[in-house]
Write an enzyme that holds these catalytic residues in place. Structure first.
Site, PDB file in Angstrom:
ATOM      1  N   ARG A  52       0.841  -1.215   0.000  1.00 44.19           N
ATOM      2  CA  ARG A  52       0.000   0.000   0.000  1.00 44.19           C
ATOM      3  C   ARG A  52       0.869   1.255   0.000  1.00 44.19           C
ATOM      4  O   ARG A  52       0.553   2.246  -0.671  1.00 44.19           O
ATOM      5  CB  ARG A  52      -0.946  -0.013   1.208  1.00 44.19           C
ATOM      6  CG  ARG A  52      -1.973   1.102   1.171  1.00 44.19           C
ATOM      7  CD  ARG A  52      -3.036   0.944   2.245  1.00 44.19           C
ATOM      8  NE  ARG A  52      -2.496   1.128   3.588  1.00 44.19           N
ATOM      9  CZ  ARG A  52      -3.207   1.006   4.710  1.00 44.19           C
ATOM     10  NH1 ARG A  52      -4.484   0.690   4.662  1.00 44.19           N
ATOM     11  NH2 ARG A  52      -2.646   1.188   5.887  1.00 44.19           N
ATOM     12  N   LYS A 151      -2.553   6.999   1.020  1.00 47.28           N
ATOM     13  CA  LYS A 151      -2.281   7.337   2.425  1.00 47.28           C
ATOM     14  C   LYS A 151      -1.195   8.403   2.418  1.00 47.28           C
ATOM     15  O   LYS A 151      -0.012   8.105   2.557  1.00 47.28           O
ATOM     16  CB  LYS A 151      -1.867   6.075   3.196  1.00 47.28           C
ATOM     17  CG  LYS A 151      -2.079   6.186   4.696  1.00 47.28           C
ATOM     18  CD  LYS A 151      -2.091   4.823   5.348  1.00 47.28           C
ATOM     19  CE  LYS A 151      -1.956   4.916   6.851  1.00 47.28           C
ATOM     20  NZ  LYS A 151      -3.053   5.598   7.528  1.00 47.28           N
ATOM     21  N   GLU A 184     -15.925   6.655   5.766  1.00 44.12           N
ATOM     22  CA  GLU A 184     -15.122   6.012   6.816  1.00 44.12           C
ATOM     23  C   GLU A 184     -14.969   6.999   7.955  1.00 44.12           C
ATOM     24  O   GLU A 184     -15.530   8.103   7.899  1.00 44.12           O
ATOM     25  CB  GLU A 184     -13.758   5.618   6.254  1.00 44.12           C
ATOM     26  CG  GLU A 184     -12.967   6.802   5.692  1.00 44.12           C
ATOM     27  CD  GLU A 184     -11.602   6.423   5.108  1.00 44.12           C
ATOM     28  OE1 GLU A 184     -11.050   5.383   5.497  1.00 44.12           O
ATOM     29  OE2 GLU A 184     -11.114   7.192   4.272  1.00 44.12           O
TER      30      GLU A 184
END
Ligand code: PMP
Length: 285
Positions: A52, A151, A184
């Site tokens: 990721r 991220k 989220e």
């Protein structure tokens, strides 16, 4: 022994681990990161976190200055050097030092920083009795502006929502997307249970693809629980039987109230408890 931080290719005492004031990670939030967890000295799903991280870097067109194998070694060595058994690890990659302008091409040296620390957990009470959320008025970043799949070091979107939560006495806040769907929380993914069926927003709701989220989806499927990744509204949250959050630091934490409305019985539910047990077993293995 002082804490050892990995920076510029080696481990140095924490006091000596410094970055340039010209680093675009600092000046513009231009960089990416990962938060990982170690259990009994072993990093949980290290390969997935590193993947990721590399995908986040690729999405912002940042060339990683080391291979994935070198990254695995750097993370494991940092954990070991700090004698961390059950801990939290932060891996940060910045664009590096450049000029005062935005131009990323003027940054020559991406910085890789790895910090291994003890873990600051939510209070036990949240796990036993569940926590309360509010819905933030700040929506999650529009995927066409800055994809939540990345991220990135630019977490202001989440921080603004977190401040709203804190002002309302909540440690987390629910974020909707630009379509008004549930996305989220500021640092955790959300799941609902209704009639025994587990649902979480799909990736195209504009969320981070949580490593814990994926682990919980796997565990639920293994347990024969019906699972779905499908769009959810605030209405679905209010009428859910159970709700819980997932994240590397939080693991699985029950949610018992949202916008002052009790969820289900207002107590952590059976599916949440079952998945929590299964998750604890998974990380201990
Ligand atoms: N959403 C956001 C916005 C996050 O920052 C995080 C990680 N802190 C998560 C979800 C949970 O992801 P993971 O399970 O990989 O920690």
């Amino acid at each position: 022994m002082s804490r050892q931080v990995y920076i510029s290719g080696k481990l140095v005492p924490a006091e000596q681990a410094t970055v340039s004031v010209f680093d675009h990670g600092l000046l513009y939030g231009d960089g990416v990161f990962e938060g990982l967890r170690s259990y009994q000295g072993k990093v949980f799903r290290l390969e997935q976190h590193v993947e990721r991280l590399y995908e986040s870097a690729r999405a912002i067109r940042l060339d990683m200055p080391m291979s994935r194998e070198e990254m695995f070694a750097a993370i494991n060595n940092t954990v070991k050097a700090n004698g961390i058994k059950d801990g939290y690890i932060r891996a940060v990659v910045t664009r590096g030092a450049g000029t005062l302008g935005l131009d990323p091409n003027r940054c020559s040296n991406p910085q890789v920083i790895i910090i291994a620390d003890t873990i600051a957990l939510y209070p036990k009470e949240f796990y036993d009795n569940g926590l309360e959320l509010i819905t933030a008025s700040v929506i999650r970043n529009h995927p066409a502006a800055l994809s939540p799949r990345i991220k990135s070091l630019n977490y202001l979107n989440n921080i603004l929502a977190k401040i709203e939560g804190q002002k309302a006495g909540c440690v987390e806040a629910l974020m909707l997307n630009h379509k008004g769907e549930v996305a989220e929380c500021t640092g955790d993914n959300i799941f609902l249970v209704k009639h025994g069926r587990l649902t979480t927003p799909p990736l195209d709701a504009g969320i981070l693809e949580g490593i814990t989220r994926n682990a919980v989806l796997e565990l639920a499927r293994e347990a024969g629980i019906e699972v779905a990744e499908s769009p959810l509204t605030k209405h679905d949250v209010y009428v859910a039987d159970e709700a819980f959050l997932t994240g590397t630091a939080a693991e699985i934490v029950p949610v018992v109230k949202v916008d002052d409305r009790p969820i289900g019985s207002g107590k952590p539910g059976a599916v949440t408890k079952d998945l929590t047990e299964r998750f604890h077993k998974l990380v201990r293995e």
